[in-house]
Write an enzyme that holds these catalytic residues in place. Structure first.
Site, PDB file in Angstrom:
ATOM      1  N   GLY A   1      25.071  66.101  77.241  1.00  0.00           N
ATOM      2  CA  GLY A   1      26.099  65.206  76.811  1.00  0.00           C
ATOM      3  C   GLY A   1      27.211  65.996  76.103  1.00  0.00           C
ATOM      4  O   GLY A   1      27.066  67.217  75.656  1.00  0.00           O
TER       5      GLY A   1
ATOM      6  N   GLY B   1      28.216  66.859  73.131  1.00  0.00           N
ATOM      7  CA  GLY B   1      27.600  67.216  71.849  1.00  0.00           C
ATOM      8  C   GLY B   1      28.748  67.421  70.802  1.00  0.00           C
ATOM      9  O   GLY B   1      28.391  67.124  69.498  1.00  0.00           O
TER      10      GLY B   1
ATOM     11  N   LYS C   1      37.423  69.034  70.649  1.00  0.00           N
ATOM     12  CA  LYS C   1      35.977  69.581  70.551  1.00  0.00           C
ATOM     13  C   LYS C   1      36.151  70.103  69.183  1.00  0.00           C
ATOM     14  O   LYS C   1      36.650  70.467  68.368  1.00  0.00           O
ATOM     15  CB  LYS C   1      36.013  70.921  71.488  1.00  0.00           C
TER      16      LYS C   1
ATOM     17  N   ASP D   1      25.418  70.427  64.997  1.00  0.00           N
ATOM     18  CA  ASP D   1      26.345  69.685  64.155  1.00  0.00           C
ATOM     19  C   ASP D   1      27.564  68.923  64.617  1.00  0.00           C
ATOM     20  O   ASP D   1      28.375  68.415  63.869  1.00  0.00           O
ATOM     21  CB  ASP D   1      26.766  70.471  62.849  1.00  0.00           C
TER      22      ASP D   1
ATOM     23  N   ASP E   1      26.309  71.879  83.801  1.00  0.00           N
ATOM     24  CA  ASP E   1      27.157  71.108  83.044  1.00  0.00           C
ATOM     25  C   ASP E   1      28.354  71.702  82.672  1.00  0.00           C
ATOM     26  O   ASP E   1      29.104  71.209  81.765  1.00  0.00           O
ATOM     27  CB  ASP E   1      26.218  70.750  81.664  1.00  0.00           C
TER      28      ASP E   1
HETATM   29  P1  AMP Z   1      27.500  75.046  76.113  1.00  0.00           P
HETATM   30  O1  AMP Z   1      26.311  75.857  76.561  1.00  0.00           O
HETATM   31  O2  AMP Z   1      28.449  75.462  74.990  1.00  0.00           O
HETATM   32  O3  AMP Z   1      28.158  74.372  77.343  1.00  0.00           O
HETATM   33  O4  AMP Z   1      26.725  73.683  75.385  1.00  0.00           O
HETATM   34  C1  AMP Z   1      25.616  73.044  75.972  1.00  0.00           C
HETATM   35  C2  AMP Z   1      25.258  71.733  75.105  1.00  0.00           C
HETATM   36  O5  AMP Z   1      25.256  71.865  73.992  1.00  0.00           O
HETATM   37  C3  AMP Z   1      26.590  70.702  75.465  1.00  0.00           C
HETATM   38  O6  AMP Z   1      25.900  69.497  75.510  1.00  0.00           O
HETATM   39  C4  AMP Z   1      27.273  70.911  74.240  1.00  0.00           C
HETATM   40  O7  AMP Z   1      27.828  69.649  73.852  1.00  0.00           O
HETATM   41  C5  AMP Z   1      26.032  70.965  73.175  1.00  0.00           C
HETATM   42  N1  AMP Z   1      26.675  71.911  72.007  1.00  0.00           N
HETATM   43  C6  AMP Z   1      27.037  73.067  71.961  1.00  0.00           C
HETATM   44  N2  AMP Z   1      27.412  73.389  70.664  1.00  0.00           N
HETATM   45  C7  AMP Z   1      27.252  72.233  69.976  1.00  0.00           C
HETATM   46  C8  AMP Z   1      27.441  71.872  68.517  1.00  0.00           C
HETATM   47  N3  AMP Z   1      28.017  72.795  67.542  1.00  0.00           N
HETATM   48  N4  AMP Z   1      26.935  70.659  68.047  1.00  0.00           N
HETATM   49  C9  AMP Z   1      26.525  69.720  68.934  1.00  0.00           C
HETATM   50  N5  AMP Z   1      26.556  70.064  70.417  1.00  0.00           N
HETATM   51  C10 AMP Z   1      26.599  71.127  70.873  1.00  0.00           C
HETATM   52 MG    MG Z   2      29.294  73.090  77.738  1.00  0.00          MG
END
Ligand code: AMP
Ligand code: MG
Length: 707
Positions: A202, A204, A225, A237, A390
Site C-alpha cells: 500500500g 506507505g 511522497k 516512517d 506493486d
Molecule cells: P518500494 O520498494 O519503494 O516500491 O516500496 C515498497 C513498499 O514499502 C511500498 O508499499 C512503500 O509505500 C513502502 N515504503 C517504502 N519506504 C517507506 C517508508 N519510508 N515509510 C513507509 N513505507 C515505505
Molecule cells: Mg513502490
C-alpha cells in the site's frame, strides 16, 4: 510532439476543479477509527475487503513519535511533576480542524496551529510537467529562483506549497454529507516483491491530495511522497530521505523528456524532519508528483490475491490481525473481493483510460502499454531497479524511482540495485520481469475475464454475490482461455517497439531483418568489448557521415575520435583495438545507412540533397547529449545537502534547477563539437561538465538507496 495550448486562465491549487467522477466516488473506502492515531497505525485489512482507499492527512513527523520538553511545556505538561501525555493528544495537534478558507467544489482549506508552524521551503518546481499535466495550475512565482525561499511573494505559490507540503489540507472536513465528503487519501495494494508474494503493501508514504482534469483533458492526480505515516507504512516512517526525493524528482522528468511514459514530478520541498536510516540521521524531503492515476498491478492483486495470498496473515508492529469486518462479504473465505475487483477494473478502464471495449481488450491494452514502456527502457538503457508488481503502473507509466540508473558502459547483465544480488531486475531481465507482473495482473483478472467470455458482457454490480468456489473456478478457467495469447502479444510489442526505437537511434528509416544483428547487436558487442559508454557512443554516431563509406582516412579519424569520446582511460593498445573494431563495424553500418532505399527515405525531406545533415539533426533529436548519470545524481544530492546544511536554500534551488533543465532538454548540444562560443560563460562550462561521463569510479555505480 503535440503542440500544447495554454488554458485561458490559470487558478491556484485550491481552485482546481474536481472531475465529475472521482476515485473516492468510484471505489469503496477502508474504514479507520476516529482517534488521531488511527491513520498512523499499521493496519492489515482482511483480504476480503472491498475497499481501496483510506482517509489519510499528510503529517510529517518522526516515527516512533518524538516530542521535546519544550513542546510538552507548550502543551501544559510538566514531566518533572510526573505529568504524562497520551500519544493521541500529541497527534491531535495535527488534526486539521481550523477552517482557513473556502476552496473549489465545497472543499475547505483546513489546518491547525501545529501544522502552521511548519515552514517548508520550495526546492524546485518542474515546468515541463506542469505544462503537460496541469497547464491550468497557477503557481505564482514558484519558478523564480530569486523569489524568497519560504513564504513567497505570490499567493498562488504559497497556496501550492501549503497544500503539497501538508501545512494546509484541502478537504470537506468533518461533518460533510457522506456523498460530499472528500479529502486526501492513501490506497491499499499488495504485490510480489522479487518474485515472492509480499502481502499487503500500500501507499506507505504516498498520500494523494486531490484529483482534477487537466486543462488539456484527462484526469490528473496530485500525490505527495514522504508526507508521513499511513495505515500502509508497516514498520517504516512514511518519510523520504532527501537523496531518494532528489532522485525521483529528477528521474521522472528525465525519463519523460526521452519520450518514455512516466509519472511526472511537480515539485520538491524541504521537510524539517531528520530521518533515521542505516547511515545515521539524514534530511528528508517531499516530492509532489502528478499522473492520470497511480494505480498499480498490486492494487488488482489485492482484490484477488490468488493462491499465494490465500490465508496468509500478516502482522506488523503496531498493526493487528482482525476478523473480517461484519459489513464485508467473505464469500470466498477471505480470499479476495470480486466486487472490488470489478469496481477497480471499471474505474481504471472506463473512468481513467476511457477504454471503450471488453475487459479482455482492455487487459491487452495494459499489456501493450507496459510492453512499449519496457522496450523504451531497453532502448534508452534505463534500469528501474525494483520491478516488483506493486511498482508496475496499470497505465504503463514508469513509476517509483528508487535505485534506478542509466547504462554507462554497456553491459546487458548490469544490476543497478545494490540490494538485488542475483540480478533479478538486471537490464536484460527487465522484459521478462514486466511479463511476470502482467501475468500476475492476468491471474487477478481471471474471474472477470472468464465471466465476460461466458456471458458476453462486463458483469454488473453484485455479479459475484452468492458465487460458489466452483463458479469462480469455472470463470478462472474460461478467463485463462480468453487471454491465452497475451504473452505473444507482449513479446511482439516489445520487439516491435525496440526495433523502431533502435532504428531511430541508429538513424535508419527503413528496416531489414539483418539490422538487429549487423547494426544493433554488433555495435552493442563492441561497446561491451571495449568498455565504451552506451549513450555517448550513440550520440557520437549522430555525427557520422555514411556517404564517406570508401574514405578510409575519414573512418579511421572518426573511429579515433569516437574512442576518445566514449571510453575512459584505455591503454594505447586497447584503444587501438577499439578503433579497429569500430572502423570495421562502421563499414557495415555506412553501407547499410547509405543504401539506395535508405538514402531515398531521407532524400524526400532534403530537397537540396543534404540528406546527411537532416539525418544528423534527426539522430541528435533522439540520442541525448545529457544523461542523468549516477555520478551526477550523487554530486547533485551532495551539493543540495551541503547547501541546505549551510541554510543556502537559493543555492540548493539553483543546483537542482540547472540539472532539471538539462534533464528536460537532453538533446541540446551543450558545447559539443566546438558549438560553444569562443568565450563560453561559466554556466556553459558547467553544463558541458555535467554532460560528461564523470569519474571512472562512478561508472556502473550501484545505488544502495535506503528510501
Ligand atoms: P518500494 O520498494 O519503494 O516500491 O516500496 C515498497 C513498499 O514499502 C511500498 O508499499 C512503500 O509505500 C513502502 N515504503 C517504502 N519506504 C517507506 C517508508 N519510508 N515509510 C513507509 N513505507 C515505505
Ligand atoms: Mg513502490
Amino acid at each position: 510532439m503535440t503542440q500544447l495550448q495554454q488554458p485561458a486562465s490559470k487558478v491556484p491549487i485550491h481552485r482546481l476543479p474536481r472531475p465529475s467522477a472521482t476515485l473516492q466516488g468510484a471505489l469503496k473506502r477502508l474504514s479507520l477509527g476516529d482517534n488521531p492515531s488511527a491513520q498512523r497505525r499499521s493496519k492489515v485489512f482482511p483480504t476480503s475487503s472491498r475497499g481501496v482507499w483510506a482517509r489519510v492527512n499528510p503529517l510529517w513527523d518522526n516515527w516512533p513519535i518524538q516530542i521535546s520538553k519544550e513542546e510538552l511545556v507548550e502543551l501544559g505538561v510538566d514531566l518533572d511533576k510526573g505529568e504524562q501525555i497520551s500519544v493521541e493528544d500529541v497527534l491531535k495537534r495535527w488534526d486539521p480542524t481550523d477552517v482557513l478558507g473556502e476552496a473549489e467544489g465545497g472543499l475547505k482549506v483546513l489546518s491547525s496551529k501545529h501544522r502552521l508552524k511548519l515552514e517548508p521551503a520550495l526546492l524546485g518546481i518542474a515546468g515541463p510537467a506542469l505544462e503537460h499535466n496541469l497547464p491550468q495550475l497557477d503557481v505564482g512565482d514558484a519558478h523564480d529562483l530569486d523569489a524568497p525561499a519560504k513564504a513567497g511573494t505570490s499567493e498562488a505559490r504559497d497556496a501550492l506549497v501549503d497544500i503539497i507540503s501538508g501545512r494546509k489540507v484541502l478537504s470537506s472536513g468533518p461533518g460533510a454529507e457522506e456523498n460530499a465528503e472528500y479529502g486526501p487519501w492513501s490506497t491499499r495494494y499488495t504485490g510480489h516483491q522479487f518474485g515472492q508474494w509480499a502481502g499487503q503493501l500500500g501507499d506507505g508514504r504516498a498520500i494523494s491530495l486531490l484529483e482534477t482534469t487537466s486543462g488539456l483533458g484527462g484526469r490528473q492526480e496530485i500525490q505527495v511522497k514522504g508526507a508521513g505515516r499511513t495505515p500502509f507504512s508497516r514498520q517504516a516512517d512514511g518519510l523520504a530521505v532527501l537523496r531518494s526525493s532528489v532522485r525521483e524528482y529528477l528521474g521522472a522528468e528525465a525519463i519523460a523528456a526521452l519520450g518514455i511514459p512516466s509519472t511526472r514530478s511537480l515539485a520538491i520541498l524541504t521537510s524539517p524532519v531528520e530521518v533515521a536510516r542505516e547511515q545515521g540521521y539524514e534530511p528528508s524531503a517531499l516530492v509532489a508528483r502528478v499522473a492520470p492515476s497511480f494505480i498499480r498491478i498490486g492494487h488488482f492483486e489485492a482484490m484477488n490475491p490468488g493462491d499465494a495470498g490465500r490465508n496468509t496473515h500478516q502482522l506488523f508492529l503496531g498493526g493487528r490481525w482482525q476478523e473480517d469486518e461484519k459489513d464485508e462479504k467473505d464469500a470466498l473465505g477471505g480470499q479476495g473481493n470480486l466486487e472490488g475487483l470489478r469496481d477497480l477494473t471499471a474505474w481504471v478502464k472506463d473512468g481513467i483510460m476511457k477504454f471503450d471495449g471488453s475487459v479482455k481488450d482492455w487487459f491487452l491494452e495494459v499489456v501493450k502499454r507496459n510492453a512499449e514502456t519496457t522496450a523504451l527502457w531497453q532502448v534508452y538503457g534505463f534500469m528501474h531497479g525494483v520491478l516488483n508488481t506493486d511498482n508496475i503502473s496499470i497505465l504503463g507509466l514508469t513509476i517509483d524511482y528508487g535505485p534506478y540508473a542509466f547504462m554507462d558502459q554497456y553491459n546487458p547483465g548490469h544490476i543497478c540495485n545494490h540490494s538485488d544480488p542475483t540480478g533479478l531486475y538486471s537490464y536484460k531481465n527487465q522484459p521478462p520481469r514486466v511479463a511476470f507482473a502482467l501475468d500476475s495482473l492476468g491471474s487477478a483478472l481471471l474471474p472477470l475475464l472468464g465471466y465476460e467470455k461466458l456471458n458476453g458482457k462486463v458483469p454488473a454490480e453484485g455479479w459475484a454475490e452468492g458465487a460458489s468456489t466452483d463458479d469462480v473456478r469455472k470463470w478462472e478457467a474460461a478467463g485463462l482461455e480468453a487471454i491465452s495469447d497475451w504473452s505473444t502479444d507482449f513479446i511482439q510489442t516489445v520487439e516491435q517497439t525496440e526495433r523502431e526505437g533502435w532504428g531511430r537511434r541508429f538513424g535508419l528509416r527503413t528496416y531489414q531483418d539483418s539490422d538487429d544483428r549487423d547494426v544493433v547487436q554488433d555495435f552493442l558487442s563492441l561497446l561491451r568489448a571495449h568498455g565504451a559508454d552506451f549513450h555517448a557512443s550513440l550520440r557520437e554516431l549522430s555525427n557520422f557521415e555514411p556517404s564517406k563509406i570508401d574514405d578510409d582516412a575519414y573512418r579511421r579519424a572518426y573511429a579515433k575520435r569516437w574512442v576518445a569520446n566514449t571510453t575512459i582511460d584505455l591503454q594505447s593498445d586497447s584503444a587501438m583495438r577499439a578503433e579497429e573494431g569500430i572502423t570495421a563495424w562502421l563499414r557495415v553500418y555506412a553501407a547499410r545507412a547509405s543504401a539506395p532505399a535508405e538514402k531515398a527515405a531521407w532524400d524526400k525531406d532534403a530537397p537540396d540533397g543534404e540528406w546527411e545533415a537532416i539525418r544528423t539533426v534527426a539522430m541528435r533529436a533522439v540520442n541525448p547529449r545529457f544523461v542523468l548519470r549516477q555520478w551526477l545524481l550523487e554530486e547533485t544530492i551532495k551539493n543540495v545537502d551541503d547547501k541546505l546544511k549551510a541554510n543556502d536554500v537559493p543555492g540548493a534551488r539553483k543546483t537542482l534547477a540547472r540539472v532539471l533543465d538539462l534533464a528536460t532538454q537532453p538533446f541540446e548540444p551543450y558545447g559539443e563539437d566546438g558549438e560553444c562560443e569562443a568565450n563560453p560563460s561559466d554556466e556553459d562550462v558547467e553544463r558541458m561538465r555535467l554532460c560528461g561521463l564523470g569519474p571512472q569510479n562512478f561508472l556502473g555505480f550501484q545505488c544502495s538507496c535506503s528510501s
